[in-house]
Design a protein around this motif. Structure first.
Motif, PDB file in Angstrom:
ATOM      1  N   SER A 430      17.329  29.162  46.518  1.00 24.05           N
ATOM      2  CA  SER A 430      18.966  29.021  46.831  1.00 24.05           C
ATOM      3  C   SER A 430      20.011  28.511  45.562  1.00 24.05           C
ATOM      4  O   SER A 430      20.919  29.313  45.222  1.00 24.05           O
ATOM      5  N   GLU A 884      20.274  34.363  56.352  1.00 26.70           N
ATOM      6  CA  GLU A 884      21.273  32.784  56.854  1.00 26.70           C
ATOM      7  C   GLU A 884      21.740  32.835  58.129  1.00 26.70           C
ATOM      8  O   GLU A 884      21.538  31.884  58.881  1.00 26.70           O
ATOM      9  N   VAL A 885      22.437  33.640  58.512  1.00 26.88           N
ATOM     10  CA  VAL A 885      22.840  33.765  59.610  1.00 26.88           C
ATOM     11  C   VAL A 885      21.769  34.023  60.807  1.00 26.88           C
ATOM     12  O   VAL A 885      21.858  33.452  61.973  1.00 26.88           O
ATOM     13  N   THR A 886      21.031  34.867  60.422  1.00 24.38           N
ATOM     14  CA  THR A 886      20.057  35.327  61.515  1.00 24.38           C
ATOM     15  C   THR A 886      18.644  33.420  62.075  1.00 24.38           C
ATOM     16  O   THR A 886      19.061  33.342  62.794  1.00 24.38           O
ATOM     17  N   ARG A 887      18.844  33.122  61.204  1.00 20.27           N
ATOM     18  CA  ARG A 887      18.362  31.558  61.414  1.00 20.27           C
ATOM     19  C   ARG A 887      19.076  30.986  61.731  1.00 20.27           C
ATOM     20  O   ARG A 887      18.731  30.324  62.801  1.00 20.27           O
ATOM     21  N   SER A 888      20.076  30.928  61.698  1.00 22.92           N
ATOM     22  CA  SER A 888      21.484  30.060  62.384  1.00 22.92           C
ATOM     23  C   SER A 888      21.344  30.652  63.562  1.00 22.92           C
ATOM     24  O   SER A 888      21.381  29.740  64.961  1.00 22.92           O
ATOM     25  N   TYR A 889      21.287  31.930  64.297  1.00 17.04           N
ATOM     26  CA  TYR A 889      21.461  32.253  65.793  1.00 17.04           C
ATOM     27  C   TYR A 889      20.336  32.033  66.494  1.00 17.04           C
ATOM     28  O   TYR A 889      20.278  31.020  67.475  1.00 17.04           O
ATOM     29  N   ALA A 891      18.175  29.377  65.718  1.00 16.42           N
ATOM     30  CA  ALA A 891      17.888  27.872  65.884  1.00 16.42           C
ATOM     31  C   ALA A 891      18.850  27.595  67.039  1.00 16.42           C
ATOM     32  O   ALA A 891      18.577  26.720  67.752  1.00 16.42           O
ATOM     33  N   HIS A 892      19.812  27.957  67.131  1.00 19.88           N
ATOM     34  CA  HIS A 892      20.534  27.822  68.121  1.00 19.88           C
ATOM     35  C   HIS A 892      20.105  28.128  69.261  1.00 19.88           C
ATOM     36  O   HIS A 892      20.211  27.952  70.374  1.00 19.88           O
ATOM     37  N   SER A 916      11.524  32.310  64.324  1.00 22.47           N
ATOM     38  CA  SER A 916      12.179  33.693  63.280  1.00 22.47           C
ATOM     39  C   SER A 916      11.781  35.484  63.294  1.00 22.47           C
ATOM     40  O   SER A 916      12.542  35.559  62.937  1.00 22.47           O
ATOM     41  N   GLN A 953      24.229  32.334  73.936  1.00 22.55           N
ATOM     42  CA  GLN A 953      24.826  32.504  73.001  1.00 22.55           C
ATOM     43  C   GLN A 953      25.882  33.548  72.605  1.00 22.55           C
ATOM     44  O   GLN A 953      26.458  33.300  71.780  1.00 22.55           O
TER      45      GLN A 953
END
Length: 1021
Positions: A430, A884-889, A891-892, A916, A953
């Motif tokens: 990163s 990043e947004v995919t990983r966040s989605y 994960a939640h 993932s 979600q």
């Protein structure tokens, strides 16, 4: 939100239905075909625009239009709304409190429904419904059993993963467009600078042209006054000339009218003679005319008689045809009667054969039923063999997997180490990506800034050269006013000389015999022995020589004037170019300072992407090792399930072998049964279907009595038609002499036809004798009047000719022409001067606009450069944001799914994880199992948990539907799943559709559908 009411009208099996619902879990129970799924489909179609087949198939059979009304309570504002939709085009949202339609048509209803249901804008409603809210029957676990790529296609669209990558790609077009605009702006700036080079020169030229126009305007006013006086003199002569022309025209017109009146009198006399001759012919042909009319009347009467005769003949022909048909029917029926008698004698013989046929057919059916049972046993035997082969393959695979699971003892420690290393590489990657993006951004800025500095250096050098050139060209600008005044004086002299030359040429042409063209007498101003022609010739030669001298001087002065004007323009432009040069030099210094700052920032960053590439390569290797380690870990977690699975396979194989022995004995009788059936079929064919033959003969025999009556009726009809034909023949005899009477009358008509035509042709003309005699008298009076008026008009013309002087008129016209020529010449010069001034003014205005546009283009160029930098930065952010947004989605959703799983199962010792790549993993005692290795009940609960988490979600909707979730489950698993669904919390409403009573003890409400009535009204209780 929760659904409170569903109303159906002509939808599938429902003619009319009304269902009420309460919050909580509701079981909709009934046999197959009772209409349970129809309620779910109506809600999906009305609220979520989802229907898996056409609206015509959703419509009740035989109905023209069906509709559904769904009433729900929104969690957004706590109010109730009703959504109506029908199979035509009706679609609207209704507020029961306000009694008002809020939105109509699909384009307006869908956005408002999204707001009322609490769904994020842009969410794919059909995909959300099928993936989370109302998973179709039997597909609750299907998506999670697919391959990784298939799962990605199913869930990426729902999670909007592709939107970030597509957004970055769309911004690429924006970046290219901005850079094209920068290039276009740079070109426009260059063109504007070239256009503005002549601005000062045009301003000076416009001022001198405007002054010249004012001088010409004053001279033109004097000439116009002279022309006005000349026009007054010419107008008086033209009035006299006009009176002469008018009197001549009146005299000619009067003479023409006199001749026309005489011709008209002669023509009318001729027409009167013609009418009198026609009256004589009419009187001679009158007798034949009346005879012709009488013949026409007689022909009309005979035509009526002929029509009656033709109708009688047609009737005779019709009756003759019916007679022939009746005789043919009598013959046909007699033959059929004989055949029926023969068929009656054969009936008893065929009945014996029918009895034998029935016995053989019963035997054949018995044999076929036995064969069917034997073939079913053979098919079951083949299927059982296939199942045994599958069990052997499963046993072999399970044994191999068991051995691999035993070998995977070190997998947990290896996975933990690799995950830690992966996290460190992600952090380092990163940082390296941020540095790379910043370096690319600064490099693009430096490249554009370098091009800008080079352009400014070229502009500065060009301005220096141009300033030096303008300093040289500005010399002599102070003489411009003096030279312009001298040029105007020379132009006036030339114009005066041209006017004298034109006047002398005209005088010379008019001189005849030495007479003065002005005074019409001997001229005393010429010398002795000199003629007027010689006098004007010498004067012309002198004036022409002087005009050439003046023109040469004017040309020289005009050249010097232009040079002085150009010097003046160059002087004005010189000051402007000096100011522009100072501005460009200051801008160049600013850009060079900014370039130095960029170089310092770039020096602080890595020079290339080698570190980034190394980190990416390491991460790829670690990811591959981690995937392999996790697979090994999953295999180790499967050790106990595999041991149990091996035991189950062995028990099932023993049971299937026992079933196979019984089926093999039943299948061995197929050949014997086939042979017996063939022999029975052969004996049936030998009988030649006596039942069918008996039916035919019996039908023939039953017709005997009917045929006998029909034969008698046909003979009676033939006799009646014979009598009717004879009567009609007797009536037709009275027309025997008709043809002779018709020919005689026709001959009389043709003989009188010529006289009849002559009478008609002459009658109309003979009737005009009196009128034409009156016209002749009136024409004679008109000819007398026209002769008198012609004599009077000729006398008036002679008086007008005596009052007009043609020579004086010609002299006045020549003087006016000379004045007009001078006026036209001056007017043309003035017009040219004004046009030139207007063109110059327009060009100056255009250059003013170009200057304003040039300044605006420079400002636009700066704005576009800043916009390019911002857009490129946004593209880099979007490229990184998607993963990043995919990983966040994920994960939640994984956390929510784990919570649902624990609530449903009541087991906090197991952890559900959604990876993932959208794979469901279940962790227990430090070991993970993949979804495919879970038991059927575990798969159902895990899939249910993930789909509920997705719904929670991605939207504010707290409602879900389960259509036959227990399909293909045994009784114990059905009861377990019912208890688990009953334990789901955090949802306003859950609907479970089932064909049995599995859920009745585990839910809050039950709606029972019998499927026996087409009209229903029910509430969940």
């Amino acid at each position: 939100m929760h659904v409170t009411r569903v109303e159906l009208d002509n939808i599938k099996s429902y003619e009319r239905a009304d269902f009420s619902f309460e919050p909580g879990t509701t079981a909709i129970v009934g046999p197959n075909g009772a209409g349970k799924t129809t309620i779910l489909e109506a809600i999906a179609w009305t609220l979520f625009d989802t229907l898996d087949y056409s609206k015509d198939d959703f419509l009740r059979r035989g109905a023209k239009k069906g509709s559904a009304r769904v009433t729900f309570e929104s969690d957004v504002d706590g109010r109730r709304y009703t959504v109506y939709r029908d199979t035509a085009n009706g679609y609207y949202i209704y507020d029961p409190e306000l009694k008002l339609k809020l939105e109509e048509k699909k384009a307006n209803v869908a956005p408002m429904l999204g707001r009322l249901l609490g769904i994020e804008a842009g969410t794919d409603l059909p995909a959300l419904f099928k993936s989370a809210i109302g998973v179709p029957q039997g597909l609750l676990t299907a998506d999670f059993l697919k391959t990784s790529s298939q799962r990605k296609a199913a869930f990426d669209r729902l999670l909007k993963v592709e939107e970030y990558r597509e957004g970055a790609e769309r911004l690429r077009d924006t970046v290219n467009l901005i850079r094209e605009r920068v290039s276009e702006t740079r070109e426009r700036i260059g063109r504007a600078e070239g256009t503005l080079a002549r601005y000062e020169e045009m301003t000076a030229e416009h001022e001198s042209t405007s002054a010249r126009a004012r001088e010409l305007n004053a001279a033109l006013e004097d000439l116009r006054r002279e022309v006005a006086a000349g026009k007054t003199r010419v107008a008086s002569f033209e009035e006299a000339e006009r009176r002469v022309a008018e009197s001549r025209a009146r005299a000619d017109r009067a003479d023409v009218e006199r001749k026309a009146a005489e011709r008209s009198l002669a023509e009318l006399r001729s027409k009167l003679d013609e009418a009198e001759r026609a009256r004589t012919q009419q009187q001679a042909s009158e007798a034949d005319y009346h005879a012709h009319l009488a013949a026409l009347v007689e022909l009309g009467r005979l035509e009526t008689e002929r029509a009656e005769r033709d109708r009688l003949l047609a009737e005779i022909n019709r009756v003759s045809g019916l007679l022939a048909a009746a005789e043919a029917d009598a013959r046909r029926l007699s033959v059929a009667l004989e055949a029926a008698g023969r068929a009656r004698g054969l009936l008893k013989e065929i009945e014996v054969e029918v009895t034998a046929q029935e016995e053989l057919e019963r035997e054949r059916e018995r044999l076929r039923e036995l064969r069917s049972h034997a073939m079913a046993a053979r098919d079951s035997l083949a299927r059982l063999d296939s199942e045994l082969n599958n069990l052997r393959a499963q046993h072999k695979q399970a044994s191999e997997n068991f051995k691999q699971a035993e070998r995977a003892q070190d997998a947990p420690a290896r996975v933990a180490g690799l995950e830690s290393e992966q996290l460190g590489l992600h952090n380092a990657l990163s940082r390296a990506e941020r540095a790379s993006t910043e370096r690319k951004h600064l490099t693009n800025q430096r490249r554009d800034l370098t091009r800008e500095i080079k352009r400014l250096q070229e502009i500065t050098a060009a301005l220096e050269r141009k300033t030096h050139d303008l300093e040289t060209r500005a010399a002599g600008a102070e003489r411009a006013a003096e030279l312009e005044a001298s040029g105007r004086e020379l132009a006036e002299q030339a114009a005066h000389l041209r006017a004298e030359i034109a006047r002398d040429e005209k005088m010379r042409a008019e001189v005849k015999g030495g007479l003065c063209p002005i005074l019409s007498e001997r001229c005393l101003n010429i010398g002795e022995g000199q003629t007027l022609e010689g006098y004007f010739k010498d004067h012309l030669t002198a004036n022409r020589a002087e005009l050439q001298t003046v023109q040469a001087e004017a040309k020289r002065v005009d050249t010097q004037t232009r040079t002085a004007r150009e010097a003046g323009v160059a002087l004005g432009q010189l000051e402007r170019e000096r100011g522009q040069h100072a501005h460009e030099r200051e801008l160049l210094r600013t850009r060079e300072s900014l370039l130095a700052t960029l170089d310092r920032d770039l020096a602080a960053l890595p020079s290339d992407d080698r570190e980034l590439d190394e980190l990416r390569s390491k991460l790829i290797g670690v990811d591959a090792d981690l995937i392999s380690a996790r697979e090994t870990l999953m295999r180790h977690a499967e050790l106990e399930p595999l041991r149990q699975r091996l035991k189950e396979i062995e028990e099932e194989g023993k049971r299937k072998k026992e079933d196979r022995a019984g089926l093999a004995a039943a299948a061995s009788a197929i050949e014997t049964l086939e042979r017996d059936i063939g022999e029975t079929d052969a004996r049936l064919r030998a009988l030649n279907d006596p039942r069918a033959r008996l039916s035919v003969r019996r039908a023939e025999a039953e017709q005997e009595t009917t045929l006998r009556a029909e034969v008698a009726g046909a003979q009676d009809a033939a006799n009646a038609f014979t009598a009717e034909r004879d009567e009609l023949a007797a009536r037709s005899k009275r027309f025997a002499d008709f043809d002779a009477r018709w020919a005689s009358t026709l001959a009389a008509r043709d003989a009188t036809a010529p006289a009849y035509r002559v009478y008609l042709e002459s009658a109309s003309l003979a009737a005009t004798v009196g009128a034409r005699a009156g016209e002749v008298e009136r024409a004679r009076a008109e000819a007398t009047r026209a002769s008198r008026e012609a004599e009077e008009a000729q006398g008036a013309h002679d008086a007008a000719v005596a009052a007009y002087d043609r020579a004086a008129h010609s002299n006045a016209r020549d003087a006016l022409a000379l004045a007009l020529a001078s006026e036209a010449n001056t007017s043309a010069k003035l017009e040219h001067a004004r046009e030139t001034a207007e063109k110059l003014a327009a060009e100056i205005a255009r250059l003013d606009a170009v200057r304003a546009e040039w300044q605006e283009e420079i400002r636009a160029q700066e704005r576009l450069k800043r916009l390019d930098e911002a857009t490129e930065f946004m593209r880099d952010i979007l490229k990184k944001a998607g993963p990043e947004v995919t990983r966040s989605y994920v994960a939640h959703i994984s956390v929510e799914a784990n919570q649902f799983f624990r609530e449903i199962t009541g087991d906090a010792g197991r952890t559900l994880r959604w990876s993932s790549d959208y794979e469901i993993m279940l962790e227990e005692d430090g070991h993970e199992r993949s979804f495919i290795n879970l038991s059927g009940g575990e798969q159902m609960v895990a899939a249910l948990s993930v789909r509920l988490a997705l719904l929670k979600q991605l939207s504010d909707i707290r409602i879900a539907f389960f259509d036959e979730p227990t399909v293909n489950m045994d009784a114990e698993r059905r009861e377990n799943l019912a208890r688990q669904i009953g334990q789901v919390r955090h949802f306003s409403q859950l609907f479970v559709i089932s064909h049995d009573d599995t859920f009745e003890e585990s839910v809050d409400h039950v709606l029972v559908l019998t499927g026996e009535q087409e009209t229903a009204g029910a509430s969940a209780s």
